[in-house]
Design an enzyme around this catalytic site. Structure first.
Site, PDB file in Angstrom:
ATOM      1  N   LYS A  50      -6.534  -4.311   1.672  1.00 32.34           N
ATOM      2  CA  LYS A  50      -5.250  -4.991   1.476  1.00 32.34           C
ATOM      3  C   LYS A  50      -4.270  -4.603   2.581  1.00 32.34           C
ATOM      4  CE  LYS A  50      -6.215  -5.332  -3.441  1.00 32.34           C
ATOM      5  NZ  LYS A  50      -6.084  -4.744  -4.790  1.00 32.34           N
ATOM      6  N   GLN A  94      -2.623  -1.043  -8.558  1.00 29.63           N
ATOM      7  CA  GLN A  94      -4.065  -0.980  -8.319  1.00 29.63           C
ATOM      8  C   GLN A  94      -4.766  -0.429  -9.563  1.00 29.63           C
ATOM      9  OE1 GLN A  94      -5.670  -2.080  -5.408  1.00 29.63           O
ATOM     10  NE2 GLN A  94      -7.527  -1.792  -6.612  1.00 29.63           N
ATOM     11  N   ASP A 117      -0.097 -10.276  -8.182  1.00 27.84           N
ATOM     12  CA  ASP A 117      -1.433 -10.300  -8.798  1.00 27.84           C
ATOM     13  C   ASP A 117      -1.520 -11.335  -9.927  1.00 27.84           C
ATOM     14  OD1 ASP A 117      -3.572  -8.912  -7.776  1.00 27.84           O
ATOM     15  OD2 ASP A 117      -3.133  -7.037  -8.818  1.00 27.84           O
TER      16      ASP A 117
END
Lengths: 281, 281
Positions: A50, A94, A117
């Protein structure tokens, strides 16, 4: 058989994002903050992907890496501070978090306008009502990959194996929004083959090595493999699909690696840019 | 063949709610407010059903009936006031609203803790992530009806025809949450029969008279008919399913009327009681 080349498409889209961003008049760069708790090895690899993808296009990337011993309250306070910080466009938690934490509490603490997300209840609710705003990266990556190869979804029989909150369920919603006939299988499905055999487009997202064999797919189908499993025998990465055999029978198939994975990261980039553009308004 | 008697189950559940409510120590009754704009005939009938159901169990019912000429702002202000009113537990926006209004704006204006119709993005998002809180009344009514007849969902092949935001889509989520293999058909589906024939449980929610015929269903299946259509020929209410012929082939079937309809109203009552109990805490 044609490969659905996610790596190539991600590179192409990344270059477009980069050049658009260069052209944009701006007082600051877009910024993504990733929160990671502990030192999970796989998570560190994902975070690095990322970071690289962000830096490639000109997104400011910050990793907040808490120790495993951190108190949940401290992480929640950090999320609250990031929500308020007008220089932060996207916030990503995460996963996994420590096993005794309630992940939902942290995912829902992220302001829905910075939820790159697409896991916030508000963004999820909008998705299922056909109003897609921030949607999860892997399902949208799959949609974009299919669009690139001009594979139409309307009226198609699509079977999705695996109904996780992150991939399967949002993908069901997004496929329905596009007029597909969708069948969702899960671990309780008695006869998966009954459903995979009739699929014009088959998506497998289980993490179960070679679950999908040649005899389970329809001739000429489109196969999307979301699984990434490390094959202990020869240390290769493999997918849910028995690629070498299945590829002989189908029209399109994603490789593993290089199929869905790169698209997931690319959509994260695009969601961050979207948040940045909204944030500027 | 056995009838899935929604009317009987709704009466049974209504009696339970009533007696529980009588036993509850309380300083006030639970209260539901319905907002209706204009004089749509069908809406007035539905509102009357809701009013009667509320009064039967001891829920205070208030109808706020705006004229068709009302300004949207006035309705939004009313919703805001009801959100703040601690004596109001549930708020329901009776659809349809005037055709040039954006219904979403009004549905989303209702505080999610008073959203007894389960249409708020937060409640929808929770549903699809397996955390059912306030969920739409018709899908939950169907689930409760199946539970009453001890029809297990796990591992079953369930086909849902119709993917509206109000019935089809939330029902897909709720069936997946319960471990079913779900196929969702819509108006683009080329061969509906392919999907209905394999269904252990078939739900039709299209409003298309006699769409589901005998040859489309599996022997021994469970049939849930959400359609309510006024048959112009003989002025009866009929459903999506050709009841007289289909019933000979299946194990369970809902009648129309008296199947899903009464359960929808009953779940509204139960959602209101849930909001009331939360509100008291």
């Amino acid at each position: 058989m044609k490969l659905l080349d996610g790596k190539k498409l991600a590179q192409k889209r990344s270059a477009i994002v980069k050049s658009k961003l260069l052209e944009t008049k701006k007082t600051r760069q877009p910024k993504l903050v990733v929160i990671l708790v502990g030192q999970d090895e796989a998570s560190q690899v994902y975070v690095k992907h990322k970071k690289n993808a962000c830096e490639r296009v000109g997104i400011d990337f910050e990793l907040v890496n808490f120790k495993n011993s951190v108190k949940p309250k401290e992480v929640l306070d950090k999320i609250a501070a990031l929500n308020k910080d007008t220089k932060v466009d996207g916030i990503l938690i995460q996963l996994p978090l420590p096993s005794d934490w309630n992940e939902e509490e942290f995912l829902q603490a992220v302001d829905f306008s910075k939820d790159v997300d697409g896991f916030h209840y508000i963004n999820q609710g909008k998705l299922y009502q056909g109003n897609e705003t921030f949607v999860p990266c892997t399902p949208l990556g799959i949609i974009k990959l299919l669009e690139e190869y001009e594979i139409d979804l309307k009226g198609k029989n699509i079977t999705i194996v695996g109904t996780s909150n992150i991939v399967g369920k949002p993908l069901i919603g997004m496929m329905i929004n596009r007029g597909a006939t969708v069948t969702a299988c899960n671990k309780n499905t008695l006869d998966i083959k009954l459903h995979t055999k009739k699929a014009d487009i088959l998506v497998s997202a289980t993490g179960s090595k070679f679950l999908i064999t040649k005899k389970m797919v329809k001739k000429g189908a489109v196969i999307i493999d979301v699984g990434i499993i490390r094959d202990l025998k020869n240390k290769r990465l493999v997918g849910d699909v028995d690629f070498e055999n299945v590829k002989k029978k189908v029209d399109y198939i994603t490789p593993v690696p290089g199929g869905v994975g790169p698209m997931t990261v690319q959509i994260l980039i695009e969601n961050t840019i979207k948040a940045y553009n909204n944030n500027k308004k």
